[in-house]
Scaffold this motif. Structure first.
Motif, PDB file in Angstrom:
ATOM      1  N   LYS A 181       0.832  -1.211   0.000  1.00 29.24           N
ATOM      2  CA  LYS A 181       0.000   0.000   0.000  1.00 29.24           C
ATOM      3  C   LYS A 181       0.864   1.258   0.000  1.00 29.24           C
ATOM      4  N   ALA A 182       1.899   1.258   0.844  1.00 28.49           N
ATOM      5  CA  ALA A 182       2.808   2.414   0.885  1.00 28.49           C
ATOM      6  C   ALA A 182       3.515   2.582  -0.445  1.00 28.49           C
ATOM      7  N   GLN A 183       3.887   1.426  -1.038  1.00 28.40           N
ATOM      8  CA  GLN A 183       4.579   1.512  -2.327  1.00 28.40           C
ATOM      9  C   GLN A 183       3.648   2.091  -3.399  1.00 28.40           C
ATOM     10  N   ARG A 184       2.399   1.636  -3.386  1.00 29.26           N
ATOM     11  CA  ARG A 184       1.462   2.154  -4.375  1.00 29.26           C
ATOM     12  C   ARG A 184       1.216   3.648  -4.155  1.00 29.26           C
ATOM     13  N   LYS A 185       1.130   4.042  -2.870  1.00 30.80           N
ATOM     14  CA  LYS A 185       0.928   5.461  -2.555  1.00 30.80           C
ATOM     15  C   LYS A 185       2.117   6.294  -3.016  1.00 30.80           C
ATOM     16  N   ALA A 186       3.297   5.757  -2.766  1.00 32.94           N
ATOM     17  CA  ALA A 186       4.503   6.469  -3.194  1.00 32.94           C
ATOM     18  C   ALA A 186       4.550   6.582  -4.703  1.00 32.94           C
ATOM     19  N   GLU A 187       4.160   5.480  -5.358  1.00 32.55           N
ATOM     20  CA  GLU A 187       4.152   5.511  -6.813  1.00 32.55           C
ATOM     21  C   GLU A 187       3.142   6.531  -7.317  1.00 32.55           C
ATOM     22  N   ARG A 188       1.960   6.577  -6.656  1.00 30.34           N
ATOM     23  CA  ARG A 188       0.978   7.582  -7.069  1.00 30.34           C
ATOM     24  C   ARG A 188       1.493   8.988  -6.835  1.00 30.34           C
ATOM     25  N   GLU A 189       2.130   9.174  -5.673  1.00 23.18           N
ATOM     26  CA  GLU A 189       2.691  10.500  -5.365  1.00 23.18           C
ATOM     27  C   GLU A 189       3.769  10.887  -6.396  1.00 23.18           C
ATOM     28  N   ALA A 190       4.549   9.928  -6.744  1.00 24.50           N
ATOM     29  CA  ALA A 190       5.609  10.220  -7.744  1.00 24.50           C
ATOM     30  C   ALA A 190       5.008  10.538  -9.099  1.00 24.50           C
ATOM     31  N   ALA A 191       3.994   9.798  -9.444  1.00 26.26           N
ATOM     32  CA  ALA A 191       3.352  10.044 -10.749  1.00 26.26           C
ATOM     33  C   ALA A 191       2.695  11.411 -10.763  1.00 26.26           C
ATOM     34  N   LYS A 192       2.021  11.745  -9.665  1.00 24.59           N
ATOM     35  CA  LYS A 192       1.379  13.070  -9.570  1.00 24.59           C
ATOM     36  C   LYS A 192       2.412  14.186  -9.645  1.00 24.59           C
ATOM     37  N   ALA A 193       3.537  13.973  -8.915  1.00 24.97           N
ATOM     38  CA  ALA A 193       4.584  14.989  -8.943  1.00 24.97           C
ATOM     39  C   ALA A 193       5.146  15.127 -10.348  1.00 24.97           C
TER      40      ALA A 193
END
Length: 216
Positions: A181-193
């Motif tokens: 879940k944290a990895q997916r969140k980080a990936e989403r955050e990175a994609a958004k950034a």
């Protein structure tokens, strides 16, 4: 009965034919028919060695010393023959009978004591065997209880181990889910950034282009 000797014994009597040596005198003595015995008989010392009523020898000895011919006659000696039973004899019989009865009672008591001792030994051996059987039974029961407790402890330990393993697996799965879940969140955050950066780049490019057009 009493035998009375009427006359003494002399050497010349040996040369006479056999004749009575004693006269039987029977005094009036009351005796019991069942226990009557001969009364004392008195005989001279010279005739005491011969049986009463035995015939005298028909021939004289070959030679007789002179001292024997001149020896004075010895006084008659009394020879006692058992008479009718006296109170002392009856008491002796009673005493012997009592001794026999006492000996018989002693033997019987010894047999009874030996019998009782053997019975006590058998009872003691029986009690000992019973105690040994009870002890062996108690030991087997204790061993069964110990084995049962050991098996129960082993089952509890295995159960606790399985539970710990389940808890560990559950925690592991939860950790893995959290990590994912944290990895997916980080990936989403990175994609958004990344999208935001691209958007800012495009805006900057538009603004730059717009400024260039306004300067012309």
């Amino acid at each position: 009965m009493t035998l009375s000797i009427g006359r003494g014994w002399a050497l010349e009597d040996l040369f006479q034919p056999a004749r009575p040596i004693a006269a039987v005198v029977e005094p009036p003595v009351e005796t019991s028919p069942a226990t009557a015995e001969p009364a004392p008989v008195s005989l001279p010392a010279e005739l005491s060695a011969q049986p009463v009523g035995a015939p005298e020898p028909s021939t004289a000895p070959a030679a007789t010393p002179a001292a024997t011919l001149k020896a004075p006659k010895a006084p008659p000696a009394a020879v006692s023959v058992p008479a009718s039973p006296s109170p002392t004899a009856a008491a002796d019989r009673d005493q012997r009978k009592a001794e026999r009865e006492a000996a018989k009672a002693d033997r019987k008591a010894e047999r009874e004591a030996a019998k009782a001792e053997r019975k006590a030994e058998r009872d003691a051996a029986k009690a000992d065997r019973k105690a040994q059987r009870e002890a062996a039974k108690a030991q087997r029961k204790a061993e069964r209880e110990a084995a049962k407790a050991q098996r129960k402890a082993e089952r509890e330990a295995a159960k606790a181990e399985r539970k710990a393993q389940r808890e560990a697996a559950k925690a592991d799965r939860k950790a893995q889910r959290e990590a994912a879940k944290a990895q997916r969140k980080a990936e989403r955050e990175a994609a958004k950034a990344e999208r935001d950066a691209a958007k800012a780049d495009r805006k900057a490019e538009r603004d730059a282009a717009k400024g260039a057009r306004s300067h012309r």
